[in-house]
Design an enzyme around this catalytic site. Structure first.
Site, mmCIF file in Angstrom:
data_model
loop_
_atom_site.group_PDB
_atom_site.id
_atom_site.type_symbol
_atom_site.label_atom_id
_atom_site.label_comp_id
_atom_site.label_asym_id
_atom_site.label_seq_id
_atom_site.Cartn_x
_atom_site.Cartn_y
_atom_site.Cartn_z
ATOM 1 N N TYR A 154 0.982 -1.342 -0.221
ATOM 2 C CA TYR A 154 -0.102 0.018 -0.502
ATOM 3 C C TYR A 154 0.840 1.120 -0.195
ATOM 4 O O TYR A 154 0.357 2.146 -0.412
ATOM 5 C CB TYR A 154 -0.752 -0.035 1.367
ATOM 6 C CG TYR A 154 -1.762 1.254 1.681
ATOM 7 C CD1 TYR A 154 -2.769 1.585 0.465
ATOM 8 C CD2 TYR A 154 -0.901 2.131 2.518
ATOM 9 C CE1 TYR A 154 -3.501 2.762 0.331
ATOM 10 C CE2 TYR A 154 -2.240 2.966 2.640
ATOM 11 C CZ TYR A 154 -3.418 3.887 2.059
ATOM 12 O OH TYR A 154 -3.481 4.858 1.791
ATOM 13 N N HIS B 37 1.130 13.364 2.166
ATOM 14 C CA HIS B 37 1.490 12.817 3.532
ATOM 15 C C HIS B 37 2.386 10.841 3.597
ATOM 16 O O HIS B 37 2.736 11.097 2.573
ATOM 17 C CB HIS B 37 0.328 12.123 4.619
ATOM 18 C CG HIS B 37 -0.213 10.501 3.701
ATOM 19 N ND1 HIS B 37 -1.831 11.639 2.330
ATOM 20 C CD2 HIS B 37 -0.672 9.772 2.821
ATOM 21 C CE1 HIS B 37 -1.793 9.998 1.372
ATOM 22 N NE2 HIS B 37 -1.964 9.583 2.546
ATOM 23 N N HIS C 51 4.353 7.675 4.640
ATOM 24 C CA HIS C 51 4.444 6.795 5.584
ATOM 25 C C HIS C 51 4.909 6.080 6.238
ATOM 26 O O HIS C 51 5.948 5.606 4.657
ATOM 27 C CB HIS C 51 3.488 5.758 4.506
ATOM 28 C CG HIS C 51 1.807 5.673 4.249
ATOM 29 N ND1 HIS C 51 0.886 5.478 5.762
ATOM 30 C CD2 HIS C 51 1.127 6.413 3.280
ATOM 31 C CE1 HIS C 51 -0.542 5.461 5.017
ATOM 32 N NE2 HIS C 51 -0.144 6.742 4.059
#
Length: 563
Positions: free
Chosen positions: A44, A159, A161
């Site tokens: 992901y 963003h 991760h």
């Protein structure tokens, strides 16, 4: 604006499927609302549809970021090998085999997933945001843990991760993520110490790139308020306002009007009067008896009425509010130390202040955030810093964010002085007391009050403060004499290393690590402090004498007119 989130990785399946999902792009799209979304964690975060075709995916301590799960597991296997645990004999092959499933025993933590989100208002490029994340996690972990970072650009807010292994590359130890359980906190809520450390590092790095750092609202950060806006601080503010109102009110009705104007709620209905600040996030009322242990009844209704009977001053509500705001500003801007900071010591500035580079230990460095209201910037870009002796500053270590150290204003002033070779200007607290009392007496005189109980009380307090200043001068003189003696012995020690000198220094409590430069700076600071205090003492005494002469002359003139 930077927001962060932390998720713990407990299961092997959350790591093991990374390689297959990266190779099969169709499987990389996941439903985040699914409780098991971490099953697809690595694919992901490295999904090409989200990361500019994988250009914004990088790692640390691993060979292939798209096979990070297996590399994480291999590191854990190396740890098990060194300990000789979790290996089983395979009779079919005749070899010892590592039991991978043992990693999940006791709900063990296998890794940590951190999300770092930025606002479009920050105007940062994806590359900058990726670099912010990389620097943040490197500093946060000290570079001792494998990690993968991917920057997602598929939403309005970009963003990062970040997934890092819980096993240390060098020592094999588990990363210690500290959370204080709710049973042990005053707020009744669990406090995530390590996440707070991560956020501090994140804010520091992000602010270097111009990201706006906002403070959380009271509703989302109750624990923050319990740290810096504790109940004891509320008590101090309430007491400050009450003492001011006792000086500036003519009767109880006047007191009530002015208390309301100063955002101070009161309730006289019970046995003990209660108070609450209306302009602060104070949830519970404070009993008046808790404001003065020596005189618990001081702030009760009867005592207030009795105290107000001695006042001669009459001011409007607006005048009282204006003067109180001025008084608060004076207190806020007051300081115990004044230190010059060279521009090279400043890491970077933000709209709210600056991060100051501070060395500690032999080879460690970190940053301390200083609020802008404590700083005056000079024309040459150096800064003058104003510090309170007992205020604390949190040091953010560049090597390891979990290392937490706090410096007091006193320690910071001393360290900065040693670094840049300057002597911190030390101001004795009694000077502030004298200034406040002189200001109050002048204020009364300006409004025609030069006699009576109220004026006499102020005058008595000022004389007491002057007595304290005189005693402090005596203490400083003795300190200067002692430091001078030690400085002479240290100079002598450097020249001939006499055992007699060493013994004498030991008798004075001076250890072998103390050098002349250490004592020299303290000696200079004490001398400057003495000079400032002595000047203030003599100036105030002169002003009192002049005032008394004028008052006596005025009284004699008035007597002559009466006769």
């Amino acid at each position: 604006m930077v927001y962060t989130k932390h998720i713990i990785v407990h299961k092997l399946k959350h790591l093991r499927q990374a390689k297959d999902y990266v190779e099969n792009a169709e499987k990389t799209l996941v439903n985040e609302s699914n409780e098991d979304h971490l099953t697809n964690l690595f694919p992901y975060i490295s999904n090409p549809d989200k990361t500019m075709s994988k250009q914004l995916v990088s790692g640390h301590g691993i060979t292939n970021v798209y096979d990070a799960a297996n590399e994480f597991i291999a590191t854990k296997k190396l740890k098990a090998l060194s300990k000789g645990t979790d290996f089983n004999f395979d009779p079919q092959t005749g070899k010892v085999r590592f039991n991978v499933e043992s990693l999940e025993k006791n709900n063990a933590v296998l890794g940590h997933h951190l999300i770092q989100s930025f606002s479009p208002d920050d105007n940062l490029t994806p590359e900058q945001i990726h670099e912010i994340g990389r620097q943040t996690i490197l500093e946060f972990t000290g570079g001792e843990y494998e990690f993968v970072i991917a920057t997602h650009v598929d939403r309005e807010h970009i963003h990062n991760h970040i997934i890092f292994n819980s096993t240390n590359l060098y020592t094999g130890k588990q990363f210690d993520w500290k959370v204080i359980p709710k049973e042990k906190t005053k707020s009744g809520k669990a406090y995530d110490v390590t996440k707070n450390n991560f956020e501090k590092v994140s804010d520091k790095i992000a602010s270097r790139y111009g990201a706006k750092i906002i403070e959380k609202s009271p509703g989302n950060s109750h624990l923050k308020y319990t740290k810096w806006q504790t109940q004891s601080i509320y008590k101090s503010q309430i007491k400050q306002r009450l003492d001011y109102l006792l000086e500036m009110s003519s009767d109880i009705e006047d007191f009530k009007r002015k208390a309301t104007a100063l955002n101070l709620s009161f309730d006289f209905s019970g046995k003990w009067t209660t108070y609450r600040l209306l302009d602060e996030p104070q949830m519970k009322n404070t009993r008046g008896r808790n404001l003065d242990k020596n005189r618990p009844e001081k702030y009760n209704l009867e005592s207030i009425i009795e105290r107000l009977e001695t006042n001669e001053l009459s001011l409007t509500v607006d005048e009282v509010v204006e003067r109180y705001e001025e008084k608060v500003d004076v207190v806020k801007q007051d300081f115990d130390y004044q230190v010059t900071v060279e521009k090279g010591q400043i890491d970077h500035m933000t709209s709210k202040g600056f991060y100051l580079n501070v060395d500690f230990g032999i080879a460690d460095r970190g940053q301390i955030f200083i609020g802008g209201y404590k700083v005056d910037q000079l024309e040459n870009r150096d800064c003058v810093l104003y510090l309170k002796k007992n205020e604390t500053f949190r040091l953010l270590s560049e090597k390891e964010a979990s290392f937490t150290k706090y410096l007091t204003g006193h320690d910071l002033a001393k360290q900065l002085g040693l670094y840049n070779g300057t002597v911190p200007l030390k101001k004795e607290p009694v000077i502030s007391t004298i200034n406040q009392l002189v200001d109050a007496i002048n204020f009364l005189a300006e409004h025609g009050v030069t006699e009576g109980t109220q004026f006499n009380n102020m005058e008595s307090q000022l004389m007491s403060a002057l007595g304290e200043a005189e005693e402090k001068l005596y203490v400083i003189d003795n300190k200067i004499m002692e430091l001078t003696k030690i400085a002479k012995l240290l100079i002598e020690k450097e020249s001939d290393h006499s055992q007699a000198v060493i013994n004498e220094l030991e008798n004075l409590g001076v250890g072998p690590s103390i050098k002349y430069q250490d004592i020299h700076q303290e000696l200079q600071s004490e001398k400057m402090s003495r000079k400032i205090l002595k000047n203030k003492f003599e100036q105030t005494v002169d002003e009192i004498n002049t005032f008394n002469e004028i008052r006596v002359t005025t009284l004699e003139e008035n007597k002559g007119k009466i006769l």
